[in-house]
Design a protein around this motif. Structure first.
Motif, short mmCIF file in Angstrom:
data_model
loop_
_atom_site.label_atom_id
_atom_site.label_comp_id
_atom_site.label_asym_id
_atom_site.label_seq_id
_atom_site.Cartn_x
_atom_site.Cartn_y
_atom_site.Cartn_z
N ASN A 581 0.85 -1.30 0.24
CA ASN A 581 -0.14 0.13 -0.05
C ASN A 581 0.82 1.37 -0.02
O ASN A 581 0.57 2.29 -0.63
CB ASN A 581 -1.00 -0.09 1.17
N SER A 584 2.30 1.64 -3.47
CA SER A 584 1.13 1.91 -4.39
C SER A 584 0.92 3.46 -4.33
O SER A 584 0.72 4.38 -5.05
CB SER A 584 -0.03 1.23 -4.21
N THR A 585 0.69 3.90 -2.71
CA THR A 585 0.36 5.50 -2.52
C THR A 585 1.56 6.21 -3.06
O THR A 585 1.17 7.54 -3.37
CB THR A 585 0.23 5.33 -1.12
N LEU A 588 2.95 4.63 -7.28
CA LEU A 588 2.10 3.80 -8.51
C LEU A 588 2.33 4.55 -9.70
O LEU A 588 2.43 3.82 -10.78
CB LEU A 588 0.70 3.64 -8.13
#
Length: 622
Positions: A581, A584-585, A588
């Motif tokens: 996460n 991705s944050t 990404l």
């Protein structure tokens, strides 16, 4: 060379020269040398005051003898090499030696003719009385071999040797190359005096040498008027620290001869070379760097280096696992100093520290590769900087605790340039290794960081996990130690969940993949290579795309782990989701997402692995 000269003169003032009471290396008096026994190369003859042989035997292996030399005999060579003036090979001392014996007699008699102190003269005459005996060699052989002696044929002694099983065998030994040294029993009162230990004899010989009618002039090093010499003693064999090139083009046009380049006093030359000889032989003051290269170091008020300062080996400090991390970082300067200097500090902050690297460039020449002089207080500052810049934790099995330690210079070089063979990292090129040692020593002494070529190599090596099957822990320890505070940051062993560096995050994820699979192995599969390790290089070069492969590869192990260790599986899954996460944050939509990782990844890997392991242990104990 002036530093070596002043060191010898300071040693004279401190009573370290010819100090027979010390168990450490002997700093020789001027115009003397020493010889180490191998058990069969030196005979010691004990005489009465009238020159009668009382006993004789081979000097035990490992013991040293001290004896006077001339500037010609110290580095003798040729068909009829010059003689030493008192102790020498039996081929010189016996009439059987022919021309060699004539050389010896002339040299010895010249000293005897000097106005020596009465007691010294008596000592020399006692030895002469023994040497003039026609059956000297027979007496020595009988005293050494006793009833086993069969015959004496010139220098060859034939004798019988009894084995452990009681069987006799014929043996022979050639004494021509064996040195003969002497002592006189009850010479001063009830005290025996030997050539090695008789200080008055040594001083008498020094006075004799300095009375000789040799060319004199101003020494360009000491500034004193002395006997001048162009013959300097050899070290590390017969290699010369001071020598004149045989190629006249090196000085032709500026000097009429090579000797005109520099004028060096005989006494000065002896002090310089004897000091260097002492530093090379003293285990506290020298460190072998590979090949024929040695590091020497000393303090102006601790010439013996009793502090045993050795910064080429691992060093560090203990810390309690329960101490706060801040307590380790803010440790007092004296504690840090003591971690470098083994034993009590025997020098003051105002003293001078000297360090040099000497290399035997050839059989005839020693080169001085590096020399520095600095204040001891500055040395401690630089040592502290080296420690804080390069230390990392390791588990000490002997004390069952974590310790901070700085990798040795040898470990640094091996990790950067070594190839794994037979469970060890080996550097093939000896000259290259010596050059790296020199660079590291200079960096430490000058208060600089580890050279960039070494850290760059470590960055590359740590991405090739499978090249280090048995030496991975060594490579990891060195890499973490040398890279943890680059670019003004401080990367720590503890997991930093606030660190959003892309490489750090991908390193954490790699540790999770590695643990997911290894935890699912049976105990019999401990040495099995995980997919994280197999894809290690690909992952560090293309992390995002390789992450997808590892996500697929570890699904089977996740199912297996859910059945065998469900609690651990849940915790690892939670860590994995948290890291993915974060990636991705923050990355990404970034072009950097799949770019090669930098060194931060190995710190993320190490911290996550430690976090997982520590958490698992703590929860299992609860």
């Amino acid at each position: 060379m002036t530093a070596l000269l002043y060191a010898y003169e300071n040693a004279e003032k401190m009573g370290l020269v010819d100090n027979q009471d010390s168990n450490s290396t002997l700093l020789l008096p001027l115009y003397h040398t020493n010889l180490k026994s191998n058990g069969m190369n030196i005979i010691h003859a004990s005489l009465s005051k009238d020159g009668t042989l009382i006993k004789a035997d081979f000097v035990p292996n490992g013991e040293f003898i001290v004896f006077p030399v001339t500037q010609d005999s110290i580095a003798r060579s040729g068909k009829n090499p010059p003689s030493h003036p008192l102790v020498d090979k039996i081929s010189y001392l016996s009439p059987l030696g022919g021309e060699l014996h004539t050389l010896y007699k002339n040299t010895f008699r010249q000293w005897l003719a000097y106005d020596n102190p009465e007691q010294v003269q008596q000592f020399l005459e006692t030895i002469q009385n023994f040497l003039v005996k026609k059956d000297m060699l027979q007496e020595l052989a009988s005293a050494i071999f006793g009833k086993t002696l069969v015959s004496v044929d010139d220098f060859v002694i034939n004798f019988k040797e009894l084995s452990d099983k009681g069987k006799q065998s014929d043996k022979k030994v050639d004494l021509s190359s064996v040195f003969l040294t002497f002592s006189v029993e009850e010479f001063i009162g009830y005290k025996n005096m030997s050539v090695t230990e008789y200080k008055a004899l040594h001083q008498a010989y020094i006075d004799y040498v300095e009375s000789l009618d040799l060319p004199r002039g101003i020494c360009n090093i000491s500034g004193e008027e002395q006997q001048l010499t162009t013959k300097h003693r050899g070290l590390m064999g017969n290699a010369k620290l001071i020598s004149v090139s045989n190629n006249i083009e090196t000085y032709k046009g500026r000097f009429s001869s090579g000797e005109d380049i520099i004028k060096i006093g005989y006494r000065t030359s002896e002090k310089i070379h004897l000091m260097l000889k002492y530093l090379l032989e003293n285990t506290n003051s020298h460190k072998w760097l590979g090949g024929q290269q040695n590091l020497i170091n000393w303090f102006s008020d601790d010439i013996e280096n009793k502090t045993n300062l050795d910064f080429t080996s691992p060093f560090g400090i203990d810390f309690d696992e329960q101490e706060s991390e801040q307590a380790v970082v803010s440790i007092a300067n004296k504690v840090i100093s003591d971690s470098f200097i083994r034993g009590e500090v025997a020098f003051s902050n105002s003293s001078k520290y000297y360090i040099a690297i000497v290399d035997k460039a050839s059989n005839g020449r020693i080169s001085l590769k590096f020399f520095r002089e600095l204040e001891s207080s500055k040395l401690l500052d630089n040592l502290e900087f080296w420690q804080t810049s390069n230390q990392w934790e390791y588990y000490d099995q002997q004390y069952s605790k974590m310790r901070l330690r700085v990798p040795s210079m040898r470990q640094m070089i091996a990790a950067a340039y070594g190839i794994e063979r037979n469970g060890m990292l080996e550097v093939d090129n000896d000259n290259f290794q010596k050059d790296q040692f020199q660079k590291l020593v200079i960096s430490l002494i000058d208060g600089q960081r580890v050279p960039a070529n070494i850290t760059k190599s470590l960055e590359s090596n740590v991405k090739n996990r499978l090249h280090y099957q048995k030496t991975w822990k060594q490579l990891l320890f060195v890499t973490l130690g040398l890279l943890h505070n680059r670019n003004g940051e401080e990367l720590k062993p503890m997991l930093d969940k606030q660190n959003m560096n892309r490489s750090y995050l991908f390193g954490r994820l790699l540790a999770i993949f590695d643990r997911l699979e290894s935890a699912a192995f049976n105990k019999n599969d401990d040495k099995r290579v995980t997919n994280a390790q197999k894809f290690w290089t690909s992952y560090t070069n293309h992390p995002a795309s390789t992450m997808q492969i590892l996500l697929e590869k570890t699904k089977y192990y996740e199912r297996t782990l859910m059945q065998s260790k469900p609690g651990l599986k849940v915790k690892l899954e939670k860590e994995k989701e948290e890291v993915i996460n974060a990636i991705s944050t923050n990355y990404l939509d970034s072009k950097e997402l799949n770019r090669s990782l930098d060194y931060h990844f190995i710190f993320g890997y190490y911290a996550e692995e430690k976090f997982i392991y520590s958490k698992t242990i703590n929860e299992s104990e609860e």
